[in-house]
Design an enzyme around this catalytic site. Sequence first.
Site: not given
Length: 553
Positions: A126, A352, A361, A398-399
Amino acid sequence: MVTLKYFSVLLFIALANTEDEFHPKPNNVDPALEITNIKPIHKTIEGHNLYWTEHAQRYIEDQLKLTKNTNKAKNVIMFLGDGMSISTVAATRMYLGGEELSLSFEKFPHYGLVKPYCVDRQVPDSACTATAFLGGAKNNYRGIGVTANVSSSQCNYSDEDVVHSIVKWAQDEGKATGVVTTTRITHATPASAYAHSPHRDWENNAVISSACRNDPNSQIKDIAHQLVYNEEAKKLRVIMGGGTRHMLNNTMQNDEGRYGERTDGRNLIEEWLEERNKEGKAVYISHKQQLDELDVDKTDFLLGLFEHDHCMYRLDVLNNGLQNQEPLLTLMTETAIKMLQKEENGFFLLVEGGRIDHAHHSNYARKSLDETAEFSRAIELAKLMTSDEDTLIVVTSDHSHVFTYSGYPYRHDDVLKTTGYTADDDLRFETLSYANGPGYNRTYANEGNRSDIINDDFTHVSRRYSAMVPLSSETHGGEDIAVYGSGPWSHLFQGSYEQSDIPLVMAYAAKIGPYAERVETTTPCTGSDCDSANGVFVTFALLIISLIVVYFT
Ligand SMILES: *[C@@H]1O[C@H](CO)[C@@H](O)[C@H](O)[C@H]1NC(C)=O
Ligand SMILES: *[C@@H]1O[C@H](CO)[C@@H](O)[C@H](O)[C@H]1NC(C)=O
Ligand SMILES: *[C@@H]1O[C@H](CO)[C@@H](O)[C@H](O)[C@H]1NC(C)=O
Ligand SMILES: *[C@@H]1O[C@H](CO)[C@@H](O)[C@H](O)[C@H]1NC(C)=O
Ligand SMILES: *[C@@H]1O[C@H](CO)[C@@H](O)[C@H](O)[C@H]1NC(C)=O
Ligand SMILES: [Zn+2]
């Protein structure tokens, strides 16, 4: 007429059946912001070719109505769903009610795909991605607002290696700026808006002292310190999120009695108040009630830190009855927009949804989808509070994550359960699973056999979904992620491009940063002429009304 009747049957079902145990209505969100739960569409409707043809016709008509909005973007709001992969977006449709449903930002008129790799890694983090989508330059894994010439173990960098973010570009043109997150305010994404650090973990002085102990001349300041003293941080009018831990000395407690982690004796919250009060009225808050009672008109600078660490997952807030203590992302977004709308030159706001990533995660699929749903509601609210005429809204991630949506579950099955049939080992498997992460022990539970999940409690908010490779923390994914745009110049977001192109496009639209001197050559649109995205909503609302009338006559 015949097809109209089918539509009205569909709507009748949709209106009659708005809730079930797996998609509970959040009890503290304005009902006006709830995404409509579109419920099972009967086979008798979808079995008709005409149903699909009409859908396509509507889609084409909406596309033909799209106009290029070339107005100057007075305001820009960037919504960043951390780790919000395309599979996460798709699964969240199911979480909210069905395959046909669209999240708020999926109704935006323009989409594109970006490549998220960093200078030194295929699969990014990130920090390097935030430097790309806020600063316009790719750099190294873990790098915050510095170029790829700086390594994450380096305790110095030159002025030429500083990458300034769009927050500074906006401030330089007199715009108000703000940052809202559900993570610690010093975490990688928000930090990249206002700080510069070779390593994302240098959030307090103790971490830097240890990392740079062999470099006693290091001048690098920790990220929390930068939040108070950096040139761009000083001008932030709104800062909200979690993370008192890096702001306070380890002898000082926040209002929940949690100690800080600094060792330099500083209370950066008090220093922030002291510094900002020199410029206007500064307010620090740490509780939802203070946010509810905030006098926006009388506040020039707002710092809201609602947790020692990250903000809680929304599902944990609700399950623990903390909805009167912890503000959700929607409320923080609403207040931030109200604060920034006071500036007549316009504003730039970064919001965000930071815990979509954390839940992945941990292989907490339900929490990740729930955080995505809240993120979508915050965007819907921002859209209602602003106009396409002068406000560019960009939604991206972001990913990706190694999260898959698979098997062949039946239509409308609960996406958080199993696919409904067994794998080659005669055991059921989940529709949502991971290539790696802590959920691996389901895969190797019984001397190498998978565990039997048939009697699992799939409603448990912290159920870990199965993973293949054993890792204590699931990893990011390397494939493209989407960019959704609405408002001035959002058509420039279409296609496939580099993640670092995003802030340049926003800068072009707003005439800031590298495009501050851009000469406008196009005719501005006004009012509903600019509303390419809302056209779809309005048509649909009119359709609903006429169908209900047709059905009952
Ligand atoms: C950083 O420090 C190293 C070693 O201490 C030195 O060789 C290098 O020139 C420094 N770089 C900058 C940009 O100051
Ligand atoms: C980055 O490193 C390259 C290669 O050493 C060098 O050509 C370039 O000037 C450096 N850029 C900065 C900003 O230091
Ligand atoms: C800050 O923490 C350090 C390390 O524990 C301690 O020695 C010092 O007295 C503290 N300073 C203040 C002002 O509380
Ligand atoms: C996996 O590990 C967690 C945490 O150690 C444990 O609570 C859980 O029961 C384990 N699950 C299986 C299927 O072994
Ligand atoms: C593992 O699966 C095999 C094949 O189904 C079975 O024969 C064996 O008993 C299982 N072992 C355990 C410990 O469950
Ligand atoms: Zn992550």
